[in-house]
Design an enzyme around this catalytic site. Structure first.
Site, PDB file in Angstrom:
ATOM      1  N   ASP B 303       0.696  -1.114   0.106  1.00 14.32           N
ATOM      2  CA  ASP B 303      -0.045  -0.254   0.055  1.00 14.32           C
ATOM      3  C   ASP B 303       1.008   1.390   0.066  1.00 14.32           C
ATOM      4  O   ASP B 303       1.731   1.328   0.790  1.00 14.32           O
ATOM      5  CB  ASP B 303      -0.960  -0.096   1.229  1.00 14.32           C
ATOM      6  CG  ASP B 303      -1.924  -0.856   1.066  1.00 14.32           C
ATOM      7  OD1 ASP B 303      -2.549  -1.030  -0.167  1.00 14.32           O
ATOM      8  OD2 ASP B 303      -2.599  -1.284   1.821  1.00 14.32           O
ATOM      9  N   GLU B 344      -3.633  15.969   7.115  1.00 12.23           N
ATOM     10  CA  GLU B 344      -3.703  17.063   5.762  1.00 12.23           C
ATOM     11  C   GLU B 344      -4.310  18.269   6.298  1.00 12.23           C
ATOM     12  O   GLU B 344      -3.713  19.381   5.881  1.00 12.23           O
ATOM     13  CB  GLU B 344      -4.607  16.300   4.647  1.00 12.23           C
ATOM     14  CG  GLU B 344      -3.890  14.978   3.907  1.00 12.23           C
ATOM     15  CD  GLU B 344      -4.089  13.668   4.499  1.00 12.23           C
ATOM     16  OE1 GLU B 344      -4.780  13.896   5.724  1.00 12.23           O
ATOM     17  OE2 GLU B 344      -3.846  12.756   3.986  1.00 12.23           O
ATOM     18  N   PHE B 372     -16.896  16.016   6.750  1.00 13.06           N
ATOM     19  CA  PHE B 372     -16.307  15.080   5.799  1.00 13.06           C
ATOM     20  C   PHE B 372     -17.308  13.880   5.771  1.00 13.06           C
ATOM     21  O   PHE B 372     -17.514  13.174   6.759  1.00 13.06           O
ATOM     22  CB  PHE B 372     -14.986  14.708   5.928  1.00 13.06           C
ATOM     23  CG  PHE B 372     -14.617  13.770   4.765  1.00 13.06           C
ATOM     24  CD1 PHE B 372     -14.045  14.379   3.218  1.00 13.06           C
ATOM     25  CD2 PHE B 372     -14.564  12.452   4.759  1.00 13.06           C
ATOM     26  CE1 PHE B 372     -13.736  13.602   2.295  1.00 13.06           C
ATOM     27  CE2 PHE B 372     -14.074  11.412   3.633  1.00 13.06           C
ATOM     28  CZ  PHE B 372     -13.779  12.193   2.526  1.00 13.06           C
ATOM     29  N   ALA B 374     -18.045  10.221   3.367  1.00 13.48           N
ATOM     30  CA  ALA B 374     -17.408   9.373   2.084  1.00 13.48           C
ATOM     31  C   ALA B 374     -18.309   9.521   1.010  1.00 13.48           C
ATOM     32  O   ALA B 374     -18.226   9.469  -0.049  1.00 13.48           O
ATOM     33  CB  ALA B 374     -17.699   7.861   2.526  1.00 13.48           C
ATOM     34  N   THR B 376     -19.953  12.604  -0.013  1.00 14.48           N
ATOM     35  CA  THR B 376     -19.724  13.990  -0.616  1.00 14.48           C
ATOM     36  C   THR B 376     -18.316  14.147  -0.874  1.00 14.48           C
ATOM     37  O   THR B 376     -17.902  14.901  -1.735  1.00 14.48           O
ATOM     38  CB  THR B 376     -20.155  15.203   0.276  1.00 14.48           C
ATOM     39  OG1 THR B 376     -19.481  15.097   1.706  1.00 14.48           O
ATOM     40  CG2 THR B 376     -22.059  15.082   0.822  1.00 14.48           C
ATOM     41  N   SER B 379     -15.533  18.735   2.782  1.00 11.92           N
ATOM     42  CA  SER B 379     -15.733  19.061   4.088  1.00 11.92           C
ATOM     43  C   SER B 379     -15.574  20.678   4.206  1.00 11.92           C
ATOM     44  O   SER B 379     -15.086  21.164   3.049  1.00 11.92           O
ATOM     45  CB  SER B 379     -14.654  18.703   5.151  1.00 11.92           C
ATOM     46  OG  SER B 379     -13.354  18.998   4.765  1.00 11.92           O
ATOM     47  N   LYS B 390     -13.970  22.438   0.788  1.00 11.94           N
ATOM     48  CA  LYS B 390     -12.753  21.878   0.390  1.00 11.94           C
ATOM     49  C   LYS B 390     -12.967  20.362  -0.036  1.00 11.94           C
ATOM     50  O   LYS B 390     -13.674  19.814   0.942  1.00 11.94           O
ATOM     51  CB  LYS B 390     -11.810  22.168   1.499  1.00 11.94           C
ATOM     52  CG  LYS B 390     -10.376  21.499   1.352  1.00 11.94           C
ATOM     53  CD  LYS B 390      -9.638  21.788   2.812  1.00 11.94           C
ATOM     54  CE  LYS B 390     -10.195  20.576   3.784  1.00 11.94           C
ATOM     55  NZ  LYS B 390      -9.535  20.277   4.889  1.00 11.94           N
ATOM     56  N   ASP B 514      -5.995  -4.176   5.832  1.00 11.97           N
ATOM     57  CA  ASP B 514      -6.647  -4.214   7.299  1.00 11.97           C
ATOM     58  C   ASP B 514      -8.075  -4.161   7.078  1.00 11.97           C
ATOM     59  O   ASP B 514      -8.948  -4.806   7.985  1.00 11.97           O
ATOM     60  CB  ASP B 514      -6.221  -2.953   7.841  1.00 11.97           C
ATOM     61  CG  ASP B 514      -6.073  -1.743   7.078  1.00 11.97           C
ATOM     62  OD1 ASP B 514      -6.756  -1.934   5.933  1.00 11.97           O
ATOM     63  OD2 ASP B 514      -5.954  -0.699   7.488  1.00 11.97           O
ATOM     64  N   ASP B 518     -10.397  -5.822   1.977  1.00 12.57           N
ATOM     65  CA  ASP B 518      -9.048  -6.418   1.829  1.00 12.57           C
ATOM     66  C   ASP B 518      -9.301  -8.030   1.888  1.00 12.57           C
ATOM     67  O   ASP B 518      -8.305  -8.793   1.519  1.00 12.57           O
ATOM     68  CB  ASP B 518      -8.045  -5.985   2.582  1.00 12.57           C
ATOM     69  CG  ASP B 518      -7.396  -4.501   2.167  1.00 12.57           C
ATOM     70  OD1 ASP B 518      -7.761  -4.187   0.963  1.00 12.57           O
ATOM     71  OD2 ASP B 518      -7.237  -3.658   3.060  1.00 12.57           O
TER      72      ASP B 518
END
Lengths: 567, 678
Positions: B303, B344, B372, B374, B376, B379, B390, B514, B518
């Protein structure tokens, strides 16, 4: 040792290496069942065979089926030979009117030729009719050799194929090898031998008066044709008792060289075929390099020992090398080379008496056989035997680079290791076991001509030669007794077929595996390191077992000679 | 389980119990699992009997010494195994104690009341309540609530971790302690099959089965034993031809020195120690087979985030579009990020402060944070009548359809591509539907990772970076990090397909993961390392679990797998190579009576036949304990190509194995004679 002698050895090796690729390519065409120029001539014959016997050459056989067909075919041929030898007196082409071959000798001889061994407990010219020689024996010279090559093809397919169930078709392999390789080459070689003065006749013997005015009977017969396949198929069964030391079998220096070359020709070619089959000819050259290194080392020792001669005789004022039991026509170098060639490949033809070699000079032929006839080896048998060692070498070495071992793209796992060990163990088990029995039982002790370590070498050599399917004799041993005929017959059978079955199982198991592409992490099985490792494994696994027996035989013999005691 | 990587191998508390166990392991039922050592024991027993009843003209003191050394050979082997196991036993004991005290609050069907029951009575599907201070009684899935959990008992890491319902952090492990809040957990395993049970079995070596490679090697050793058995058993026949005989004791000595006792004695210790090294490394392998497979891996799927780049992207630049002032963009970005606690987000705040001198530290009164999601993927904040957004460029354009046709949008797309090509991730900023520009989030490639990939390439392992980034960004990071290949915009299905494709080409693939999505890929991979922080599904699917949840470890795991195989190969080579010297010691000693000339084979100049035989057998026995540290630590492994690696190991263990016994036997012979033992 002389410059001339070494030049002969160098020329021999040079020609051999030049032969390797063309022979290998030709064999590869047969391996793949491709069309060759000879198909124009023999193609109809091949198809005729298949139609006549209802064989589908395209049928892909599993290893079990391949093995069963091979066994039935060989057993039937051996039985046929037994019957022919027993019935010899009743059959035609028996100009000297020889009687039936005894039961135990016929048993021994039938297995001997069927197992590509050609151990001869008899003198050919005084035992066998022409029909026996041509039909009962020569047929094996072709078909046992073809069987060996077919089996090698089967193992190659195991390495080359991916996730496959079959390893080829036994009948197609046999037919192609016989028709497009053994037969045409034998015809050419026969003509060459005839031109060189080897007899080829169905006439009986001729009586001549010698210079001393004594009447001598010269045995004749279809010698040249048998001579050709005797070498080419690493059979070794001579027409005459003296084998290639006899001037009618091997008249000139040139025939001597051609005979030695034809012993190795197919064996070296198969190494190239293997490389080509697995898609990397360097794999084949690496194997050939290991074989040649072992061969040259053996040649050097024997030549050195024979040229050095016997110190006991030197003290008596007889200078020079050991000429006892050698043809003056060939001399020390050619005899030494021939002895190593014939025992390295499981041919067994001889142009000198190995029994009369110096102790260490004679130990090399013995040791060559004890390694399992893998130094070039018998046609087909040499390379499949060597590949079994390669499997063990790759297993140990593969672990040392931290991966599950793989060889030419196939992972070597417990099944292959088990089968390879099984096949390799057959040899020491049978050789040592039977030699031990013979050195204890009165019937066995009656055999050797000499006493002391040399007599023991004679027994050891006989069983080694039989199990390794070589067929050369150390002489000295009176082997035409029920005890030795029986024991050696069984030894030859075990030495041939008890190795073949696990070997074919390896082929089947490998063929079914996926292909693992080579990466920088898989160690290269092409370079000098690999070649050295192969040599080491062959010597340690194949040779170490025999050290006690060699110590009590030729080594004790040699050390006694140094101290002035001869046997 | 505290990580105790530097613990000494040979402390008294490990050695003393191992000595006892060494004797216990003489039980024939256990010994037979190792055929070579079993043969040695049988021969030792035979000589013990002959010592009492036999008459062969050899001095009793000599025979007694032979018997003692033969038994010692067997005991050294069982001791090595016991020592290897001993290291795990202490850990197992403490884990057992933890397990014994577990009780559960099993919820009744009304979902409110509960019974107190021992954890061992819990079945799959039961729901338990775990409150502050409780130990979690069984492995399971959090179905409601959120709690911080101390997992030190399993991972050795004392900082608590968050476990919550839903998402990728829902799995809990028996034996860990909830230190705040309460959660309801659905039990996912039946008694005796949990993680704790598996760990106990693993560290104790109880469940240890021979791995495929170990089986193959054992077969080779058995084959060699049979061959040498015949070589020795036929000697009396040969000797009788020479008019003599060889005493049974001497034949027995030759046999034991020839058969590969060294590697056979150490074989299981090597396997146990290999697993143990992994455990010390905080990786649990569910089988030895998985460890071996790790050594064979051809392709590593890594990853990007956390393995190749440091987990967090850093804002490095603001890129305004159109006539937007850069300060305006910075201010909007700052406002949109003040409530964003992700790394970030924090890096955007830092950049705006440091580069543009903005000082706003908290959101004004009445500001309304847009969280935030998943769906749209945007945030931001509603403050002072402004809507500051953003998010991913596509998401911003989708949320503001009318802005998509403006010149600014065209420019934004161009800037986006530029950022992508430079290995960055763009975040678009919009205020009231007007596009201001993009924030350049840069992936920081980990220091030293390029060299690691170089090493892996030398080992023949191809690395593939898996990332959700677009192909441009992925290509740039791939180039910067030196990874061999990449899979961009990867979905779990893509991962699975890639693994299948590689496997069809005969490659062995390793990966780590994880999330629940996966799991199929983890199960398909030949080596699947699941992160301990991951979901129960992922942990079930992988064949290893990394307790530290560090995806970089995959690289080390491959090294450990290789080291395990190399140790076996090296000691096998050493063991077989030793035989040459032993022959030279024993053969002249054995046969000198028959043929005095064979004395020249005594190249080591050993004093007497008896001392030669004794020295060979003593060397054969003593070499085992001498090699125990090597077996337990593993041979040194440096990443390099297979050719040089083989050359190196052959020189050390092959050539060394050839030469060492000549020296060793000679020295022992001097000692034996000096002490007057023979």
């Amino acid at each position: 040792m002389t410059v001339q002698g070494w030049l002969l050895i160098a020329a021999f090796v040079g020609i051999l290496l030049a032969l390797t690729k063309p022979m290998g390519l030709w064999l590869h065409a047969l391996y793949e069942g491709r069309r060759t120029p000879l198909h124009a001539v023999f193609g109809p014959v091949e198809r005729g065979f298949y139609r006549l016997s209802g064989i589908d050459p395209e049928e892909d056989q599993s290893w079990r089926r391949y093995a069963v067909h091979m066994l039935i075919f060989n057993a039937a041929l051996i039985l046929l030979t037994y019957v022919l030898l027993r019935a010899q007196a009743l059959l035609p082409l028996n100009p000297l009117g020889y009687g039936a071959v005894s039961e135990n000798l016929a048993f021994n001889t039938a297995i001997s030729f069927g197992a590509n061994t050609n151990w001869q407990s008899y003198g050919g010219e005084s035992t066998m009719s022409n029909l026996s020689q041509m039909l009962a024996l020569t047929i094996h010279n072709f078909l046992s050799a073809a069987t060996g090559i077919a089996l090698a093809f089967a193992l190659f397919r195991g390495f080359a194929r991916r996730s496959a169930t079959g390893i080829g078709n036994f009948w197609a392999d046999m037919t192609r090898v016989t028709l497009y390789l053994l037969l045409p080459l034998s015809i050419v070689l026969t003509l060459f031998y005839i031109a060189s003065g080897v007899p080829q006749t169905l006439a009986a013997s001729v009586d001549v008066s010698t210079l001393e005015g004594v009447k001598q009977t010269l045995a004749l017969g279809p010698v040249a044709s048998q001579e050709a396949i005797k070498m080419l198929g690493t059979n070794g069964g001579g027409f005459f008792n003296a084998n290639s030391a006899h001037p009618f079998e091997n008249p000139t220096a040139l025939t001597d060289l051609v005979q030695m070359l034809s012993i190795f020709a197919i064996g070296v070619g198969l190494t190239y075929t293997f490389g080509k089959a697995v898609g990397n000819t360097r794999q084949g050259w690496a194997i050939l390099a290991a074989m040649m290194a072992l061969f040259l080392a053996g040649t050097a020792v024997t030549y050195w020992q024979e040229a050095a001669g016997n110190p006991v005789l030197h003290h008596l004022g007889i200078a020079g090398g050991n000429m006892e039991g050698k043809e003056v026509r060939f001399g020390i170098a050619a005899s030494s080379l021939f002895s190593v060639v014939t025992t390295a490949a499981s041919c067994g033809a001889v142009n000198a008496m190995h029994d009369s070699f110096t102790a260490l000079g004679g130990m090399i032929p013995l040791f060559n056989m004890q390694l399992g006839e893998v130094v070039i080896g018998g046609v087909g048998a040499g390379i499949y035997g060597f590949l079994l060692f390669a499997i063990l070498a790759v297993f140990v070495a593969g672990l040392m680079v931290g991966r599950t071992p793989e060889y030419v793209g196939k992972k070597i796992e417990s099944r292959e290791v088990k089968l390879a060990v099984l096949a390799i163990a057959v040899l020491p088990l049978t050789i040592l076991g039977m030699s031990a029995v013979a050195s204890v039982l009165p019937a066995g002790l009656a055999g050797p001509l000499n006493k002391g370590p040399h007599g023991f070498s004679e027994i050891l050599y006989a069983f080694t030669s039989a199990v390794a399917n070589n067929g050369s004799a150390f002489a000295g041993l009176s082997a035409n007794t029920p005890f030795y005929n029986g024991m050696l017959g069984v030894a030859m059978w075990i030495g041939r077929f008890f190795i073949i079955i696990p070997m074919l199982a390896v082929a089947g198991s490998l063929a079914a595996k996926k292909y693992t592409p080579e990466t920088a992490g898989s160690f290269p099985t092409t370079g000098p390191l690999w070649t050295g490792l192969l040599i080491g494994i062959v010597l340690i696994v194949g040779g170490l077992t025999f050290l006690p027996s060699l110590a009590l035989g030729p080594i004790a013999d040699h050390l006694a000679m140094i101290r002035g005691q001869l046997f | 389980m505290a990580r105790s990587s530097k613990t000494s191998l040979f402390t008294a508390d490990l050695i003393v119990p191992a000595i006892g166990d060494a004797f216990r392991k003489l039980d024939p039922r256990e010994l037979i699992r190792n055929p070579v050592m079993f043969t040695t024991a049988v021969v030792a027993l035979l000589l013990t009997v002959l010592l009492i009843v036999g008459h062969d003209g050899l001095a009793a003191s000599f025979k007694l010494q032979l018997v003692v050394w033969l038994w010692l050979t067997v005991l050294f082997g069982t001791f090595a195994e016991a020592l290897a196991e001993g290291r795990g036993k202490a850990q197992a004991a403490s884990l057992r104690a933890t397990k014994a005290e577990l009780t559960a609050k099993r919820l009744k069907s009304d979902g409110a009341r509960f019974d107190n029951v021992p954890a061992s009575q819990l079945k799959k599907g039961d729901v338990v309540l775990v409150q502050t201070g409780d130990l979690i009684p069984s492995d399971g899935e959090v179905i409601s609530g959120v709690a911080s959990v101390n997992e030190a008992a399993i991972t050795g890491e004392s900082a608590p971790v968050i476990r919550e319902a839903g998402g990728d952090r829902s799995a809990v492990t028996a034996g860990t302690r909830v230190i705040s809040d309460e959660i309801r957990v659905r039990v996912t395993v039946n008694p005796g099959q949990g993680f704790l049970d598996r760990m106990i079995a693993l560290v104790e070596g109880a469940e240890r089965q021979k791995t495929p490679n170990e089986i193959a090697l054992t077969l080779l050793l058995v084959g060699l034993t049979i061959i040498f058995l015949i070589a020795v058993a036929t000697i009396p026949g040969f000797a009788s031809y020479a008019g003599g005989s060889v005493p049974v004791s001497i034949l027995a000595a030759l046999l034991i020195t020839l058969i590969p006792t060294t590697i056979a004695a150490l074989l299981s210790a090597i396997g146990i120690a290999g697993m143990d090294r992994l455990v010390r490394f905080n990786v649990l392998a569910k089988s030895g087979r998985a460890v071996e497979a790790a050594g064979d891996v051809d392709v590593l799927l890594l990853d990007k985030t956390g393995t190749i780049t440091i987990g967090d992207r850093q804002a490095t630049e603001f890129r305004p579009v159109g006539d937007v002032n850069i300060g305006e963009l910075a201010e909007a970005a700052l406002m949109a990020s003040l409530a964003d606690e992700t790394p970030e987000g924090r890096s955007i705040v830092v950049l705006a402060r440091e580069k543009f001198g903005l000082t706003t530290a908290v959101l004004p009164e009445g500001a309304e944070v847009i969280p935030f999601t998943a769906q749209t993927r945007i945030s931001g904040v509603n403050t002072g009548g402004r809507v500051i957004q953003k998010g991913a460029v596509q998401a911003i354009l989708r949320a503001n359809p009318e802005a998509g046709t403006t010149a600014a949008a065209t420019e934004l797309r161009r800037v986006t591509d530029e950022i992508g090509r430079a290995g960055g991730t763009p975040l678009a900023v919009a205020v009231d539907g007007r596009l201001l520009g993009a924030i350049f989030l840069k992936d920081i490639v980990k220091a030293g990772i390029r060299e690691r990939f170089g090493e892996l390439r030398q080992m023949g392992i191809r690395t593939v970076m898996i990332t959700g980034d677009n192909p441009l960004t992925a290509a740039s990071i791939a180039a910067e990090s030196g990874v061999d290949d990449f899979l961009a915009e990867a979905t779990p299905e893509d991962k699975l397909a890639l693994i299948r494709k590689e496997q069809q080409g005969g490659k062995l693939v390793a990966m780590c993961g994880d999330g629940t999505n996966d799991a199929p890929a983890l199960a398909q991979a030949d080596v699947g390392v699941a992160m301990n922080t991951g979901t129960q599904a992922a942990r079930e699917a992988g064949n290893m679990v990394d307790l530290d949840s560090d995806p970089t470890k995959l690289i080390e795991v491959v090294g450990l797998g290789k080291q395990l195989l190399m140790t076996r190969g090296a000691l096998t080579t050493f063991s077989v190579a030793n035989d040459v010297a032993k022959y030279f010691a024993i053969i002249p000693a054995m046969f000198i009576v028959l043929y005095p000339g064979l004395g020249v084979l005594n190249v080591m100049g050993l004093a007497t036949p008896q001392s030669a035989i004794l020295s060979a057998i003593i060397f054969n026995a003593l070499i085992i304990p001498c090699l125990v540290p090597l077996a337990l630590r593993g041979v040194k492994y440096k990443p390099m190509g297979a050719g040089p690696l083989l050359a190196r190991n052959l020189a050390i263990y092959g050539l060394g194995g050839l030469i060492a016994p000549f020296i060793g036997i000679k020295l022992i012979d001097l000692a034996v004679n000096g002490l007057g033992l023979a």
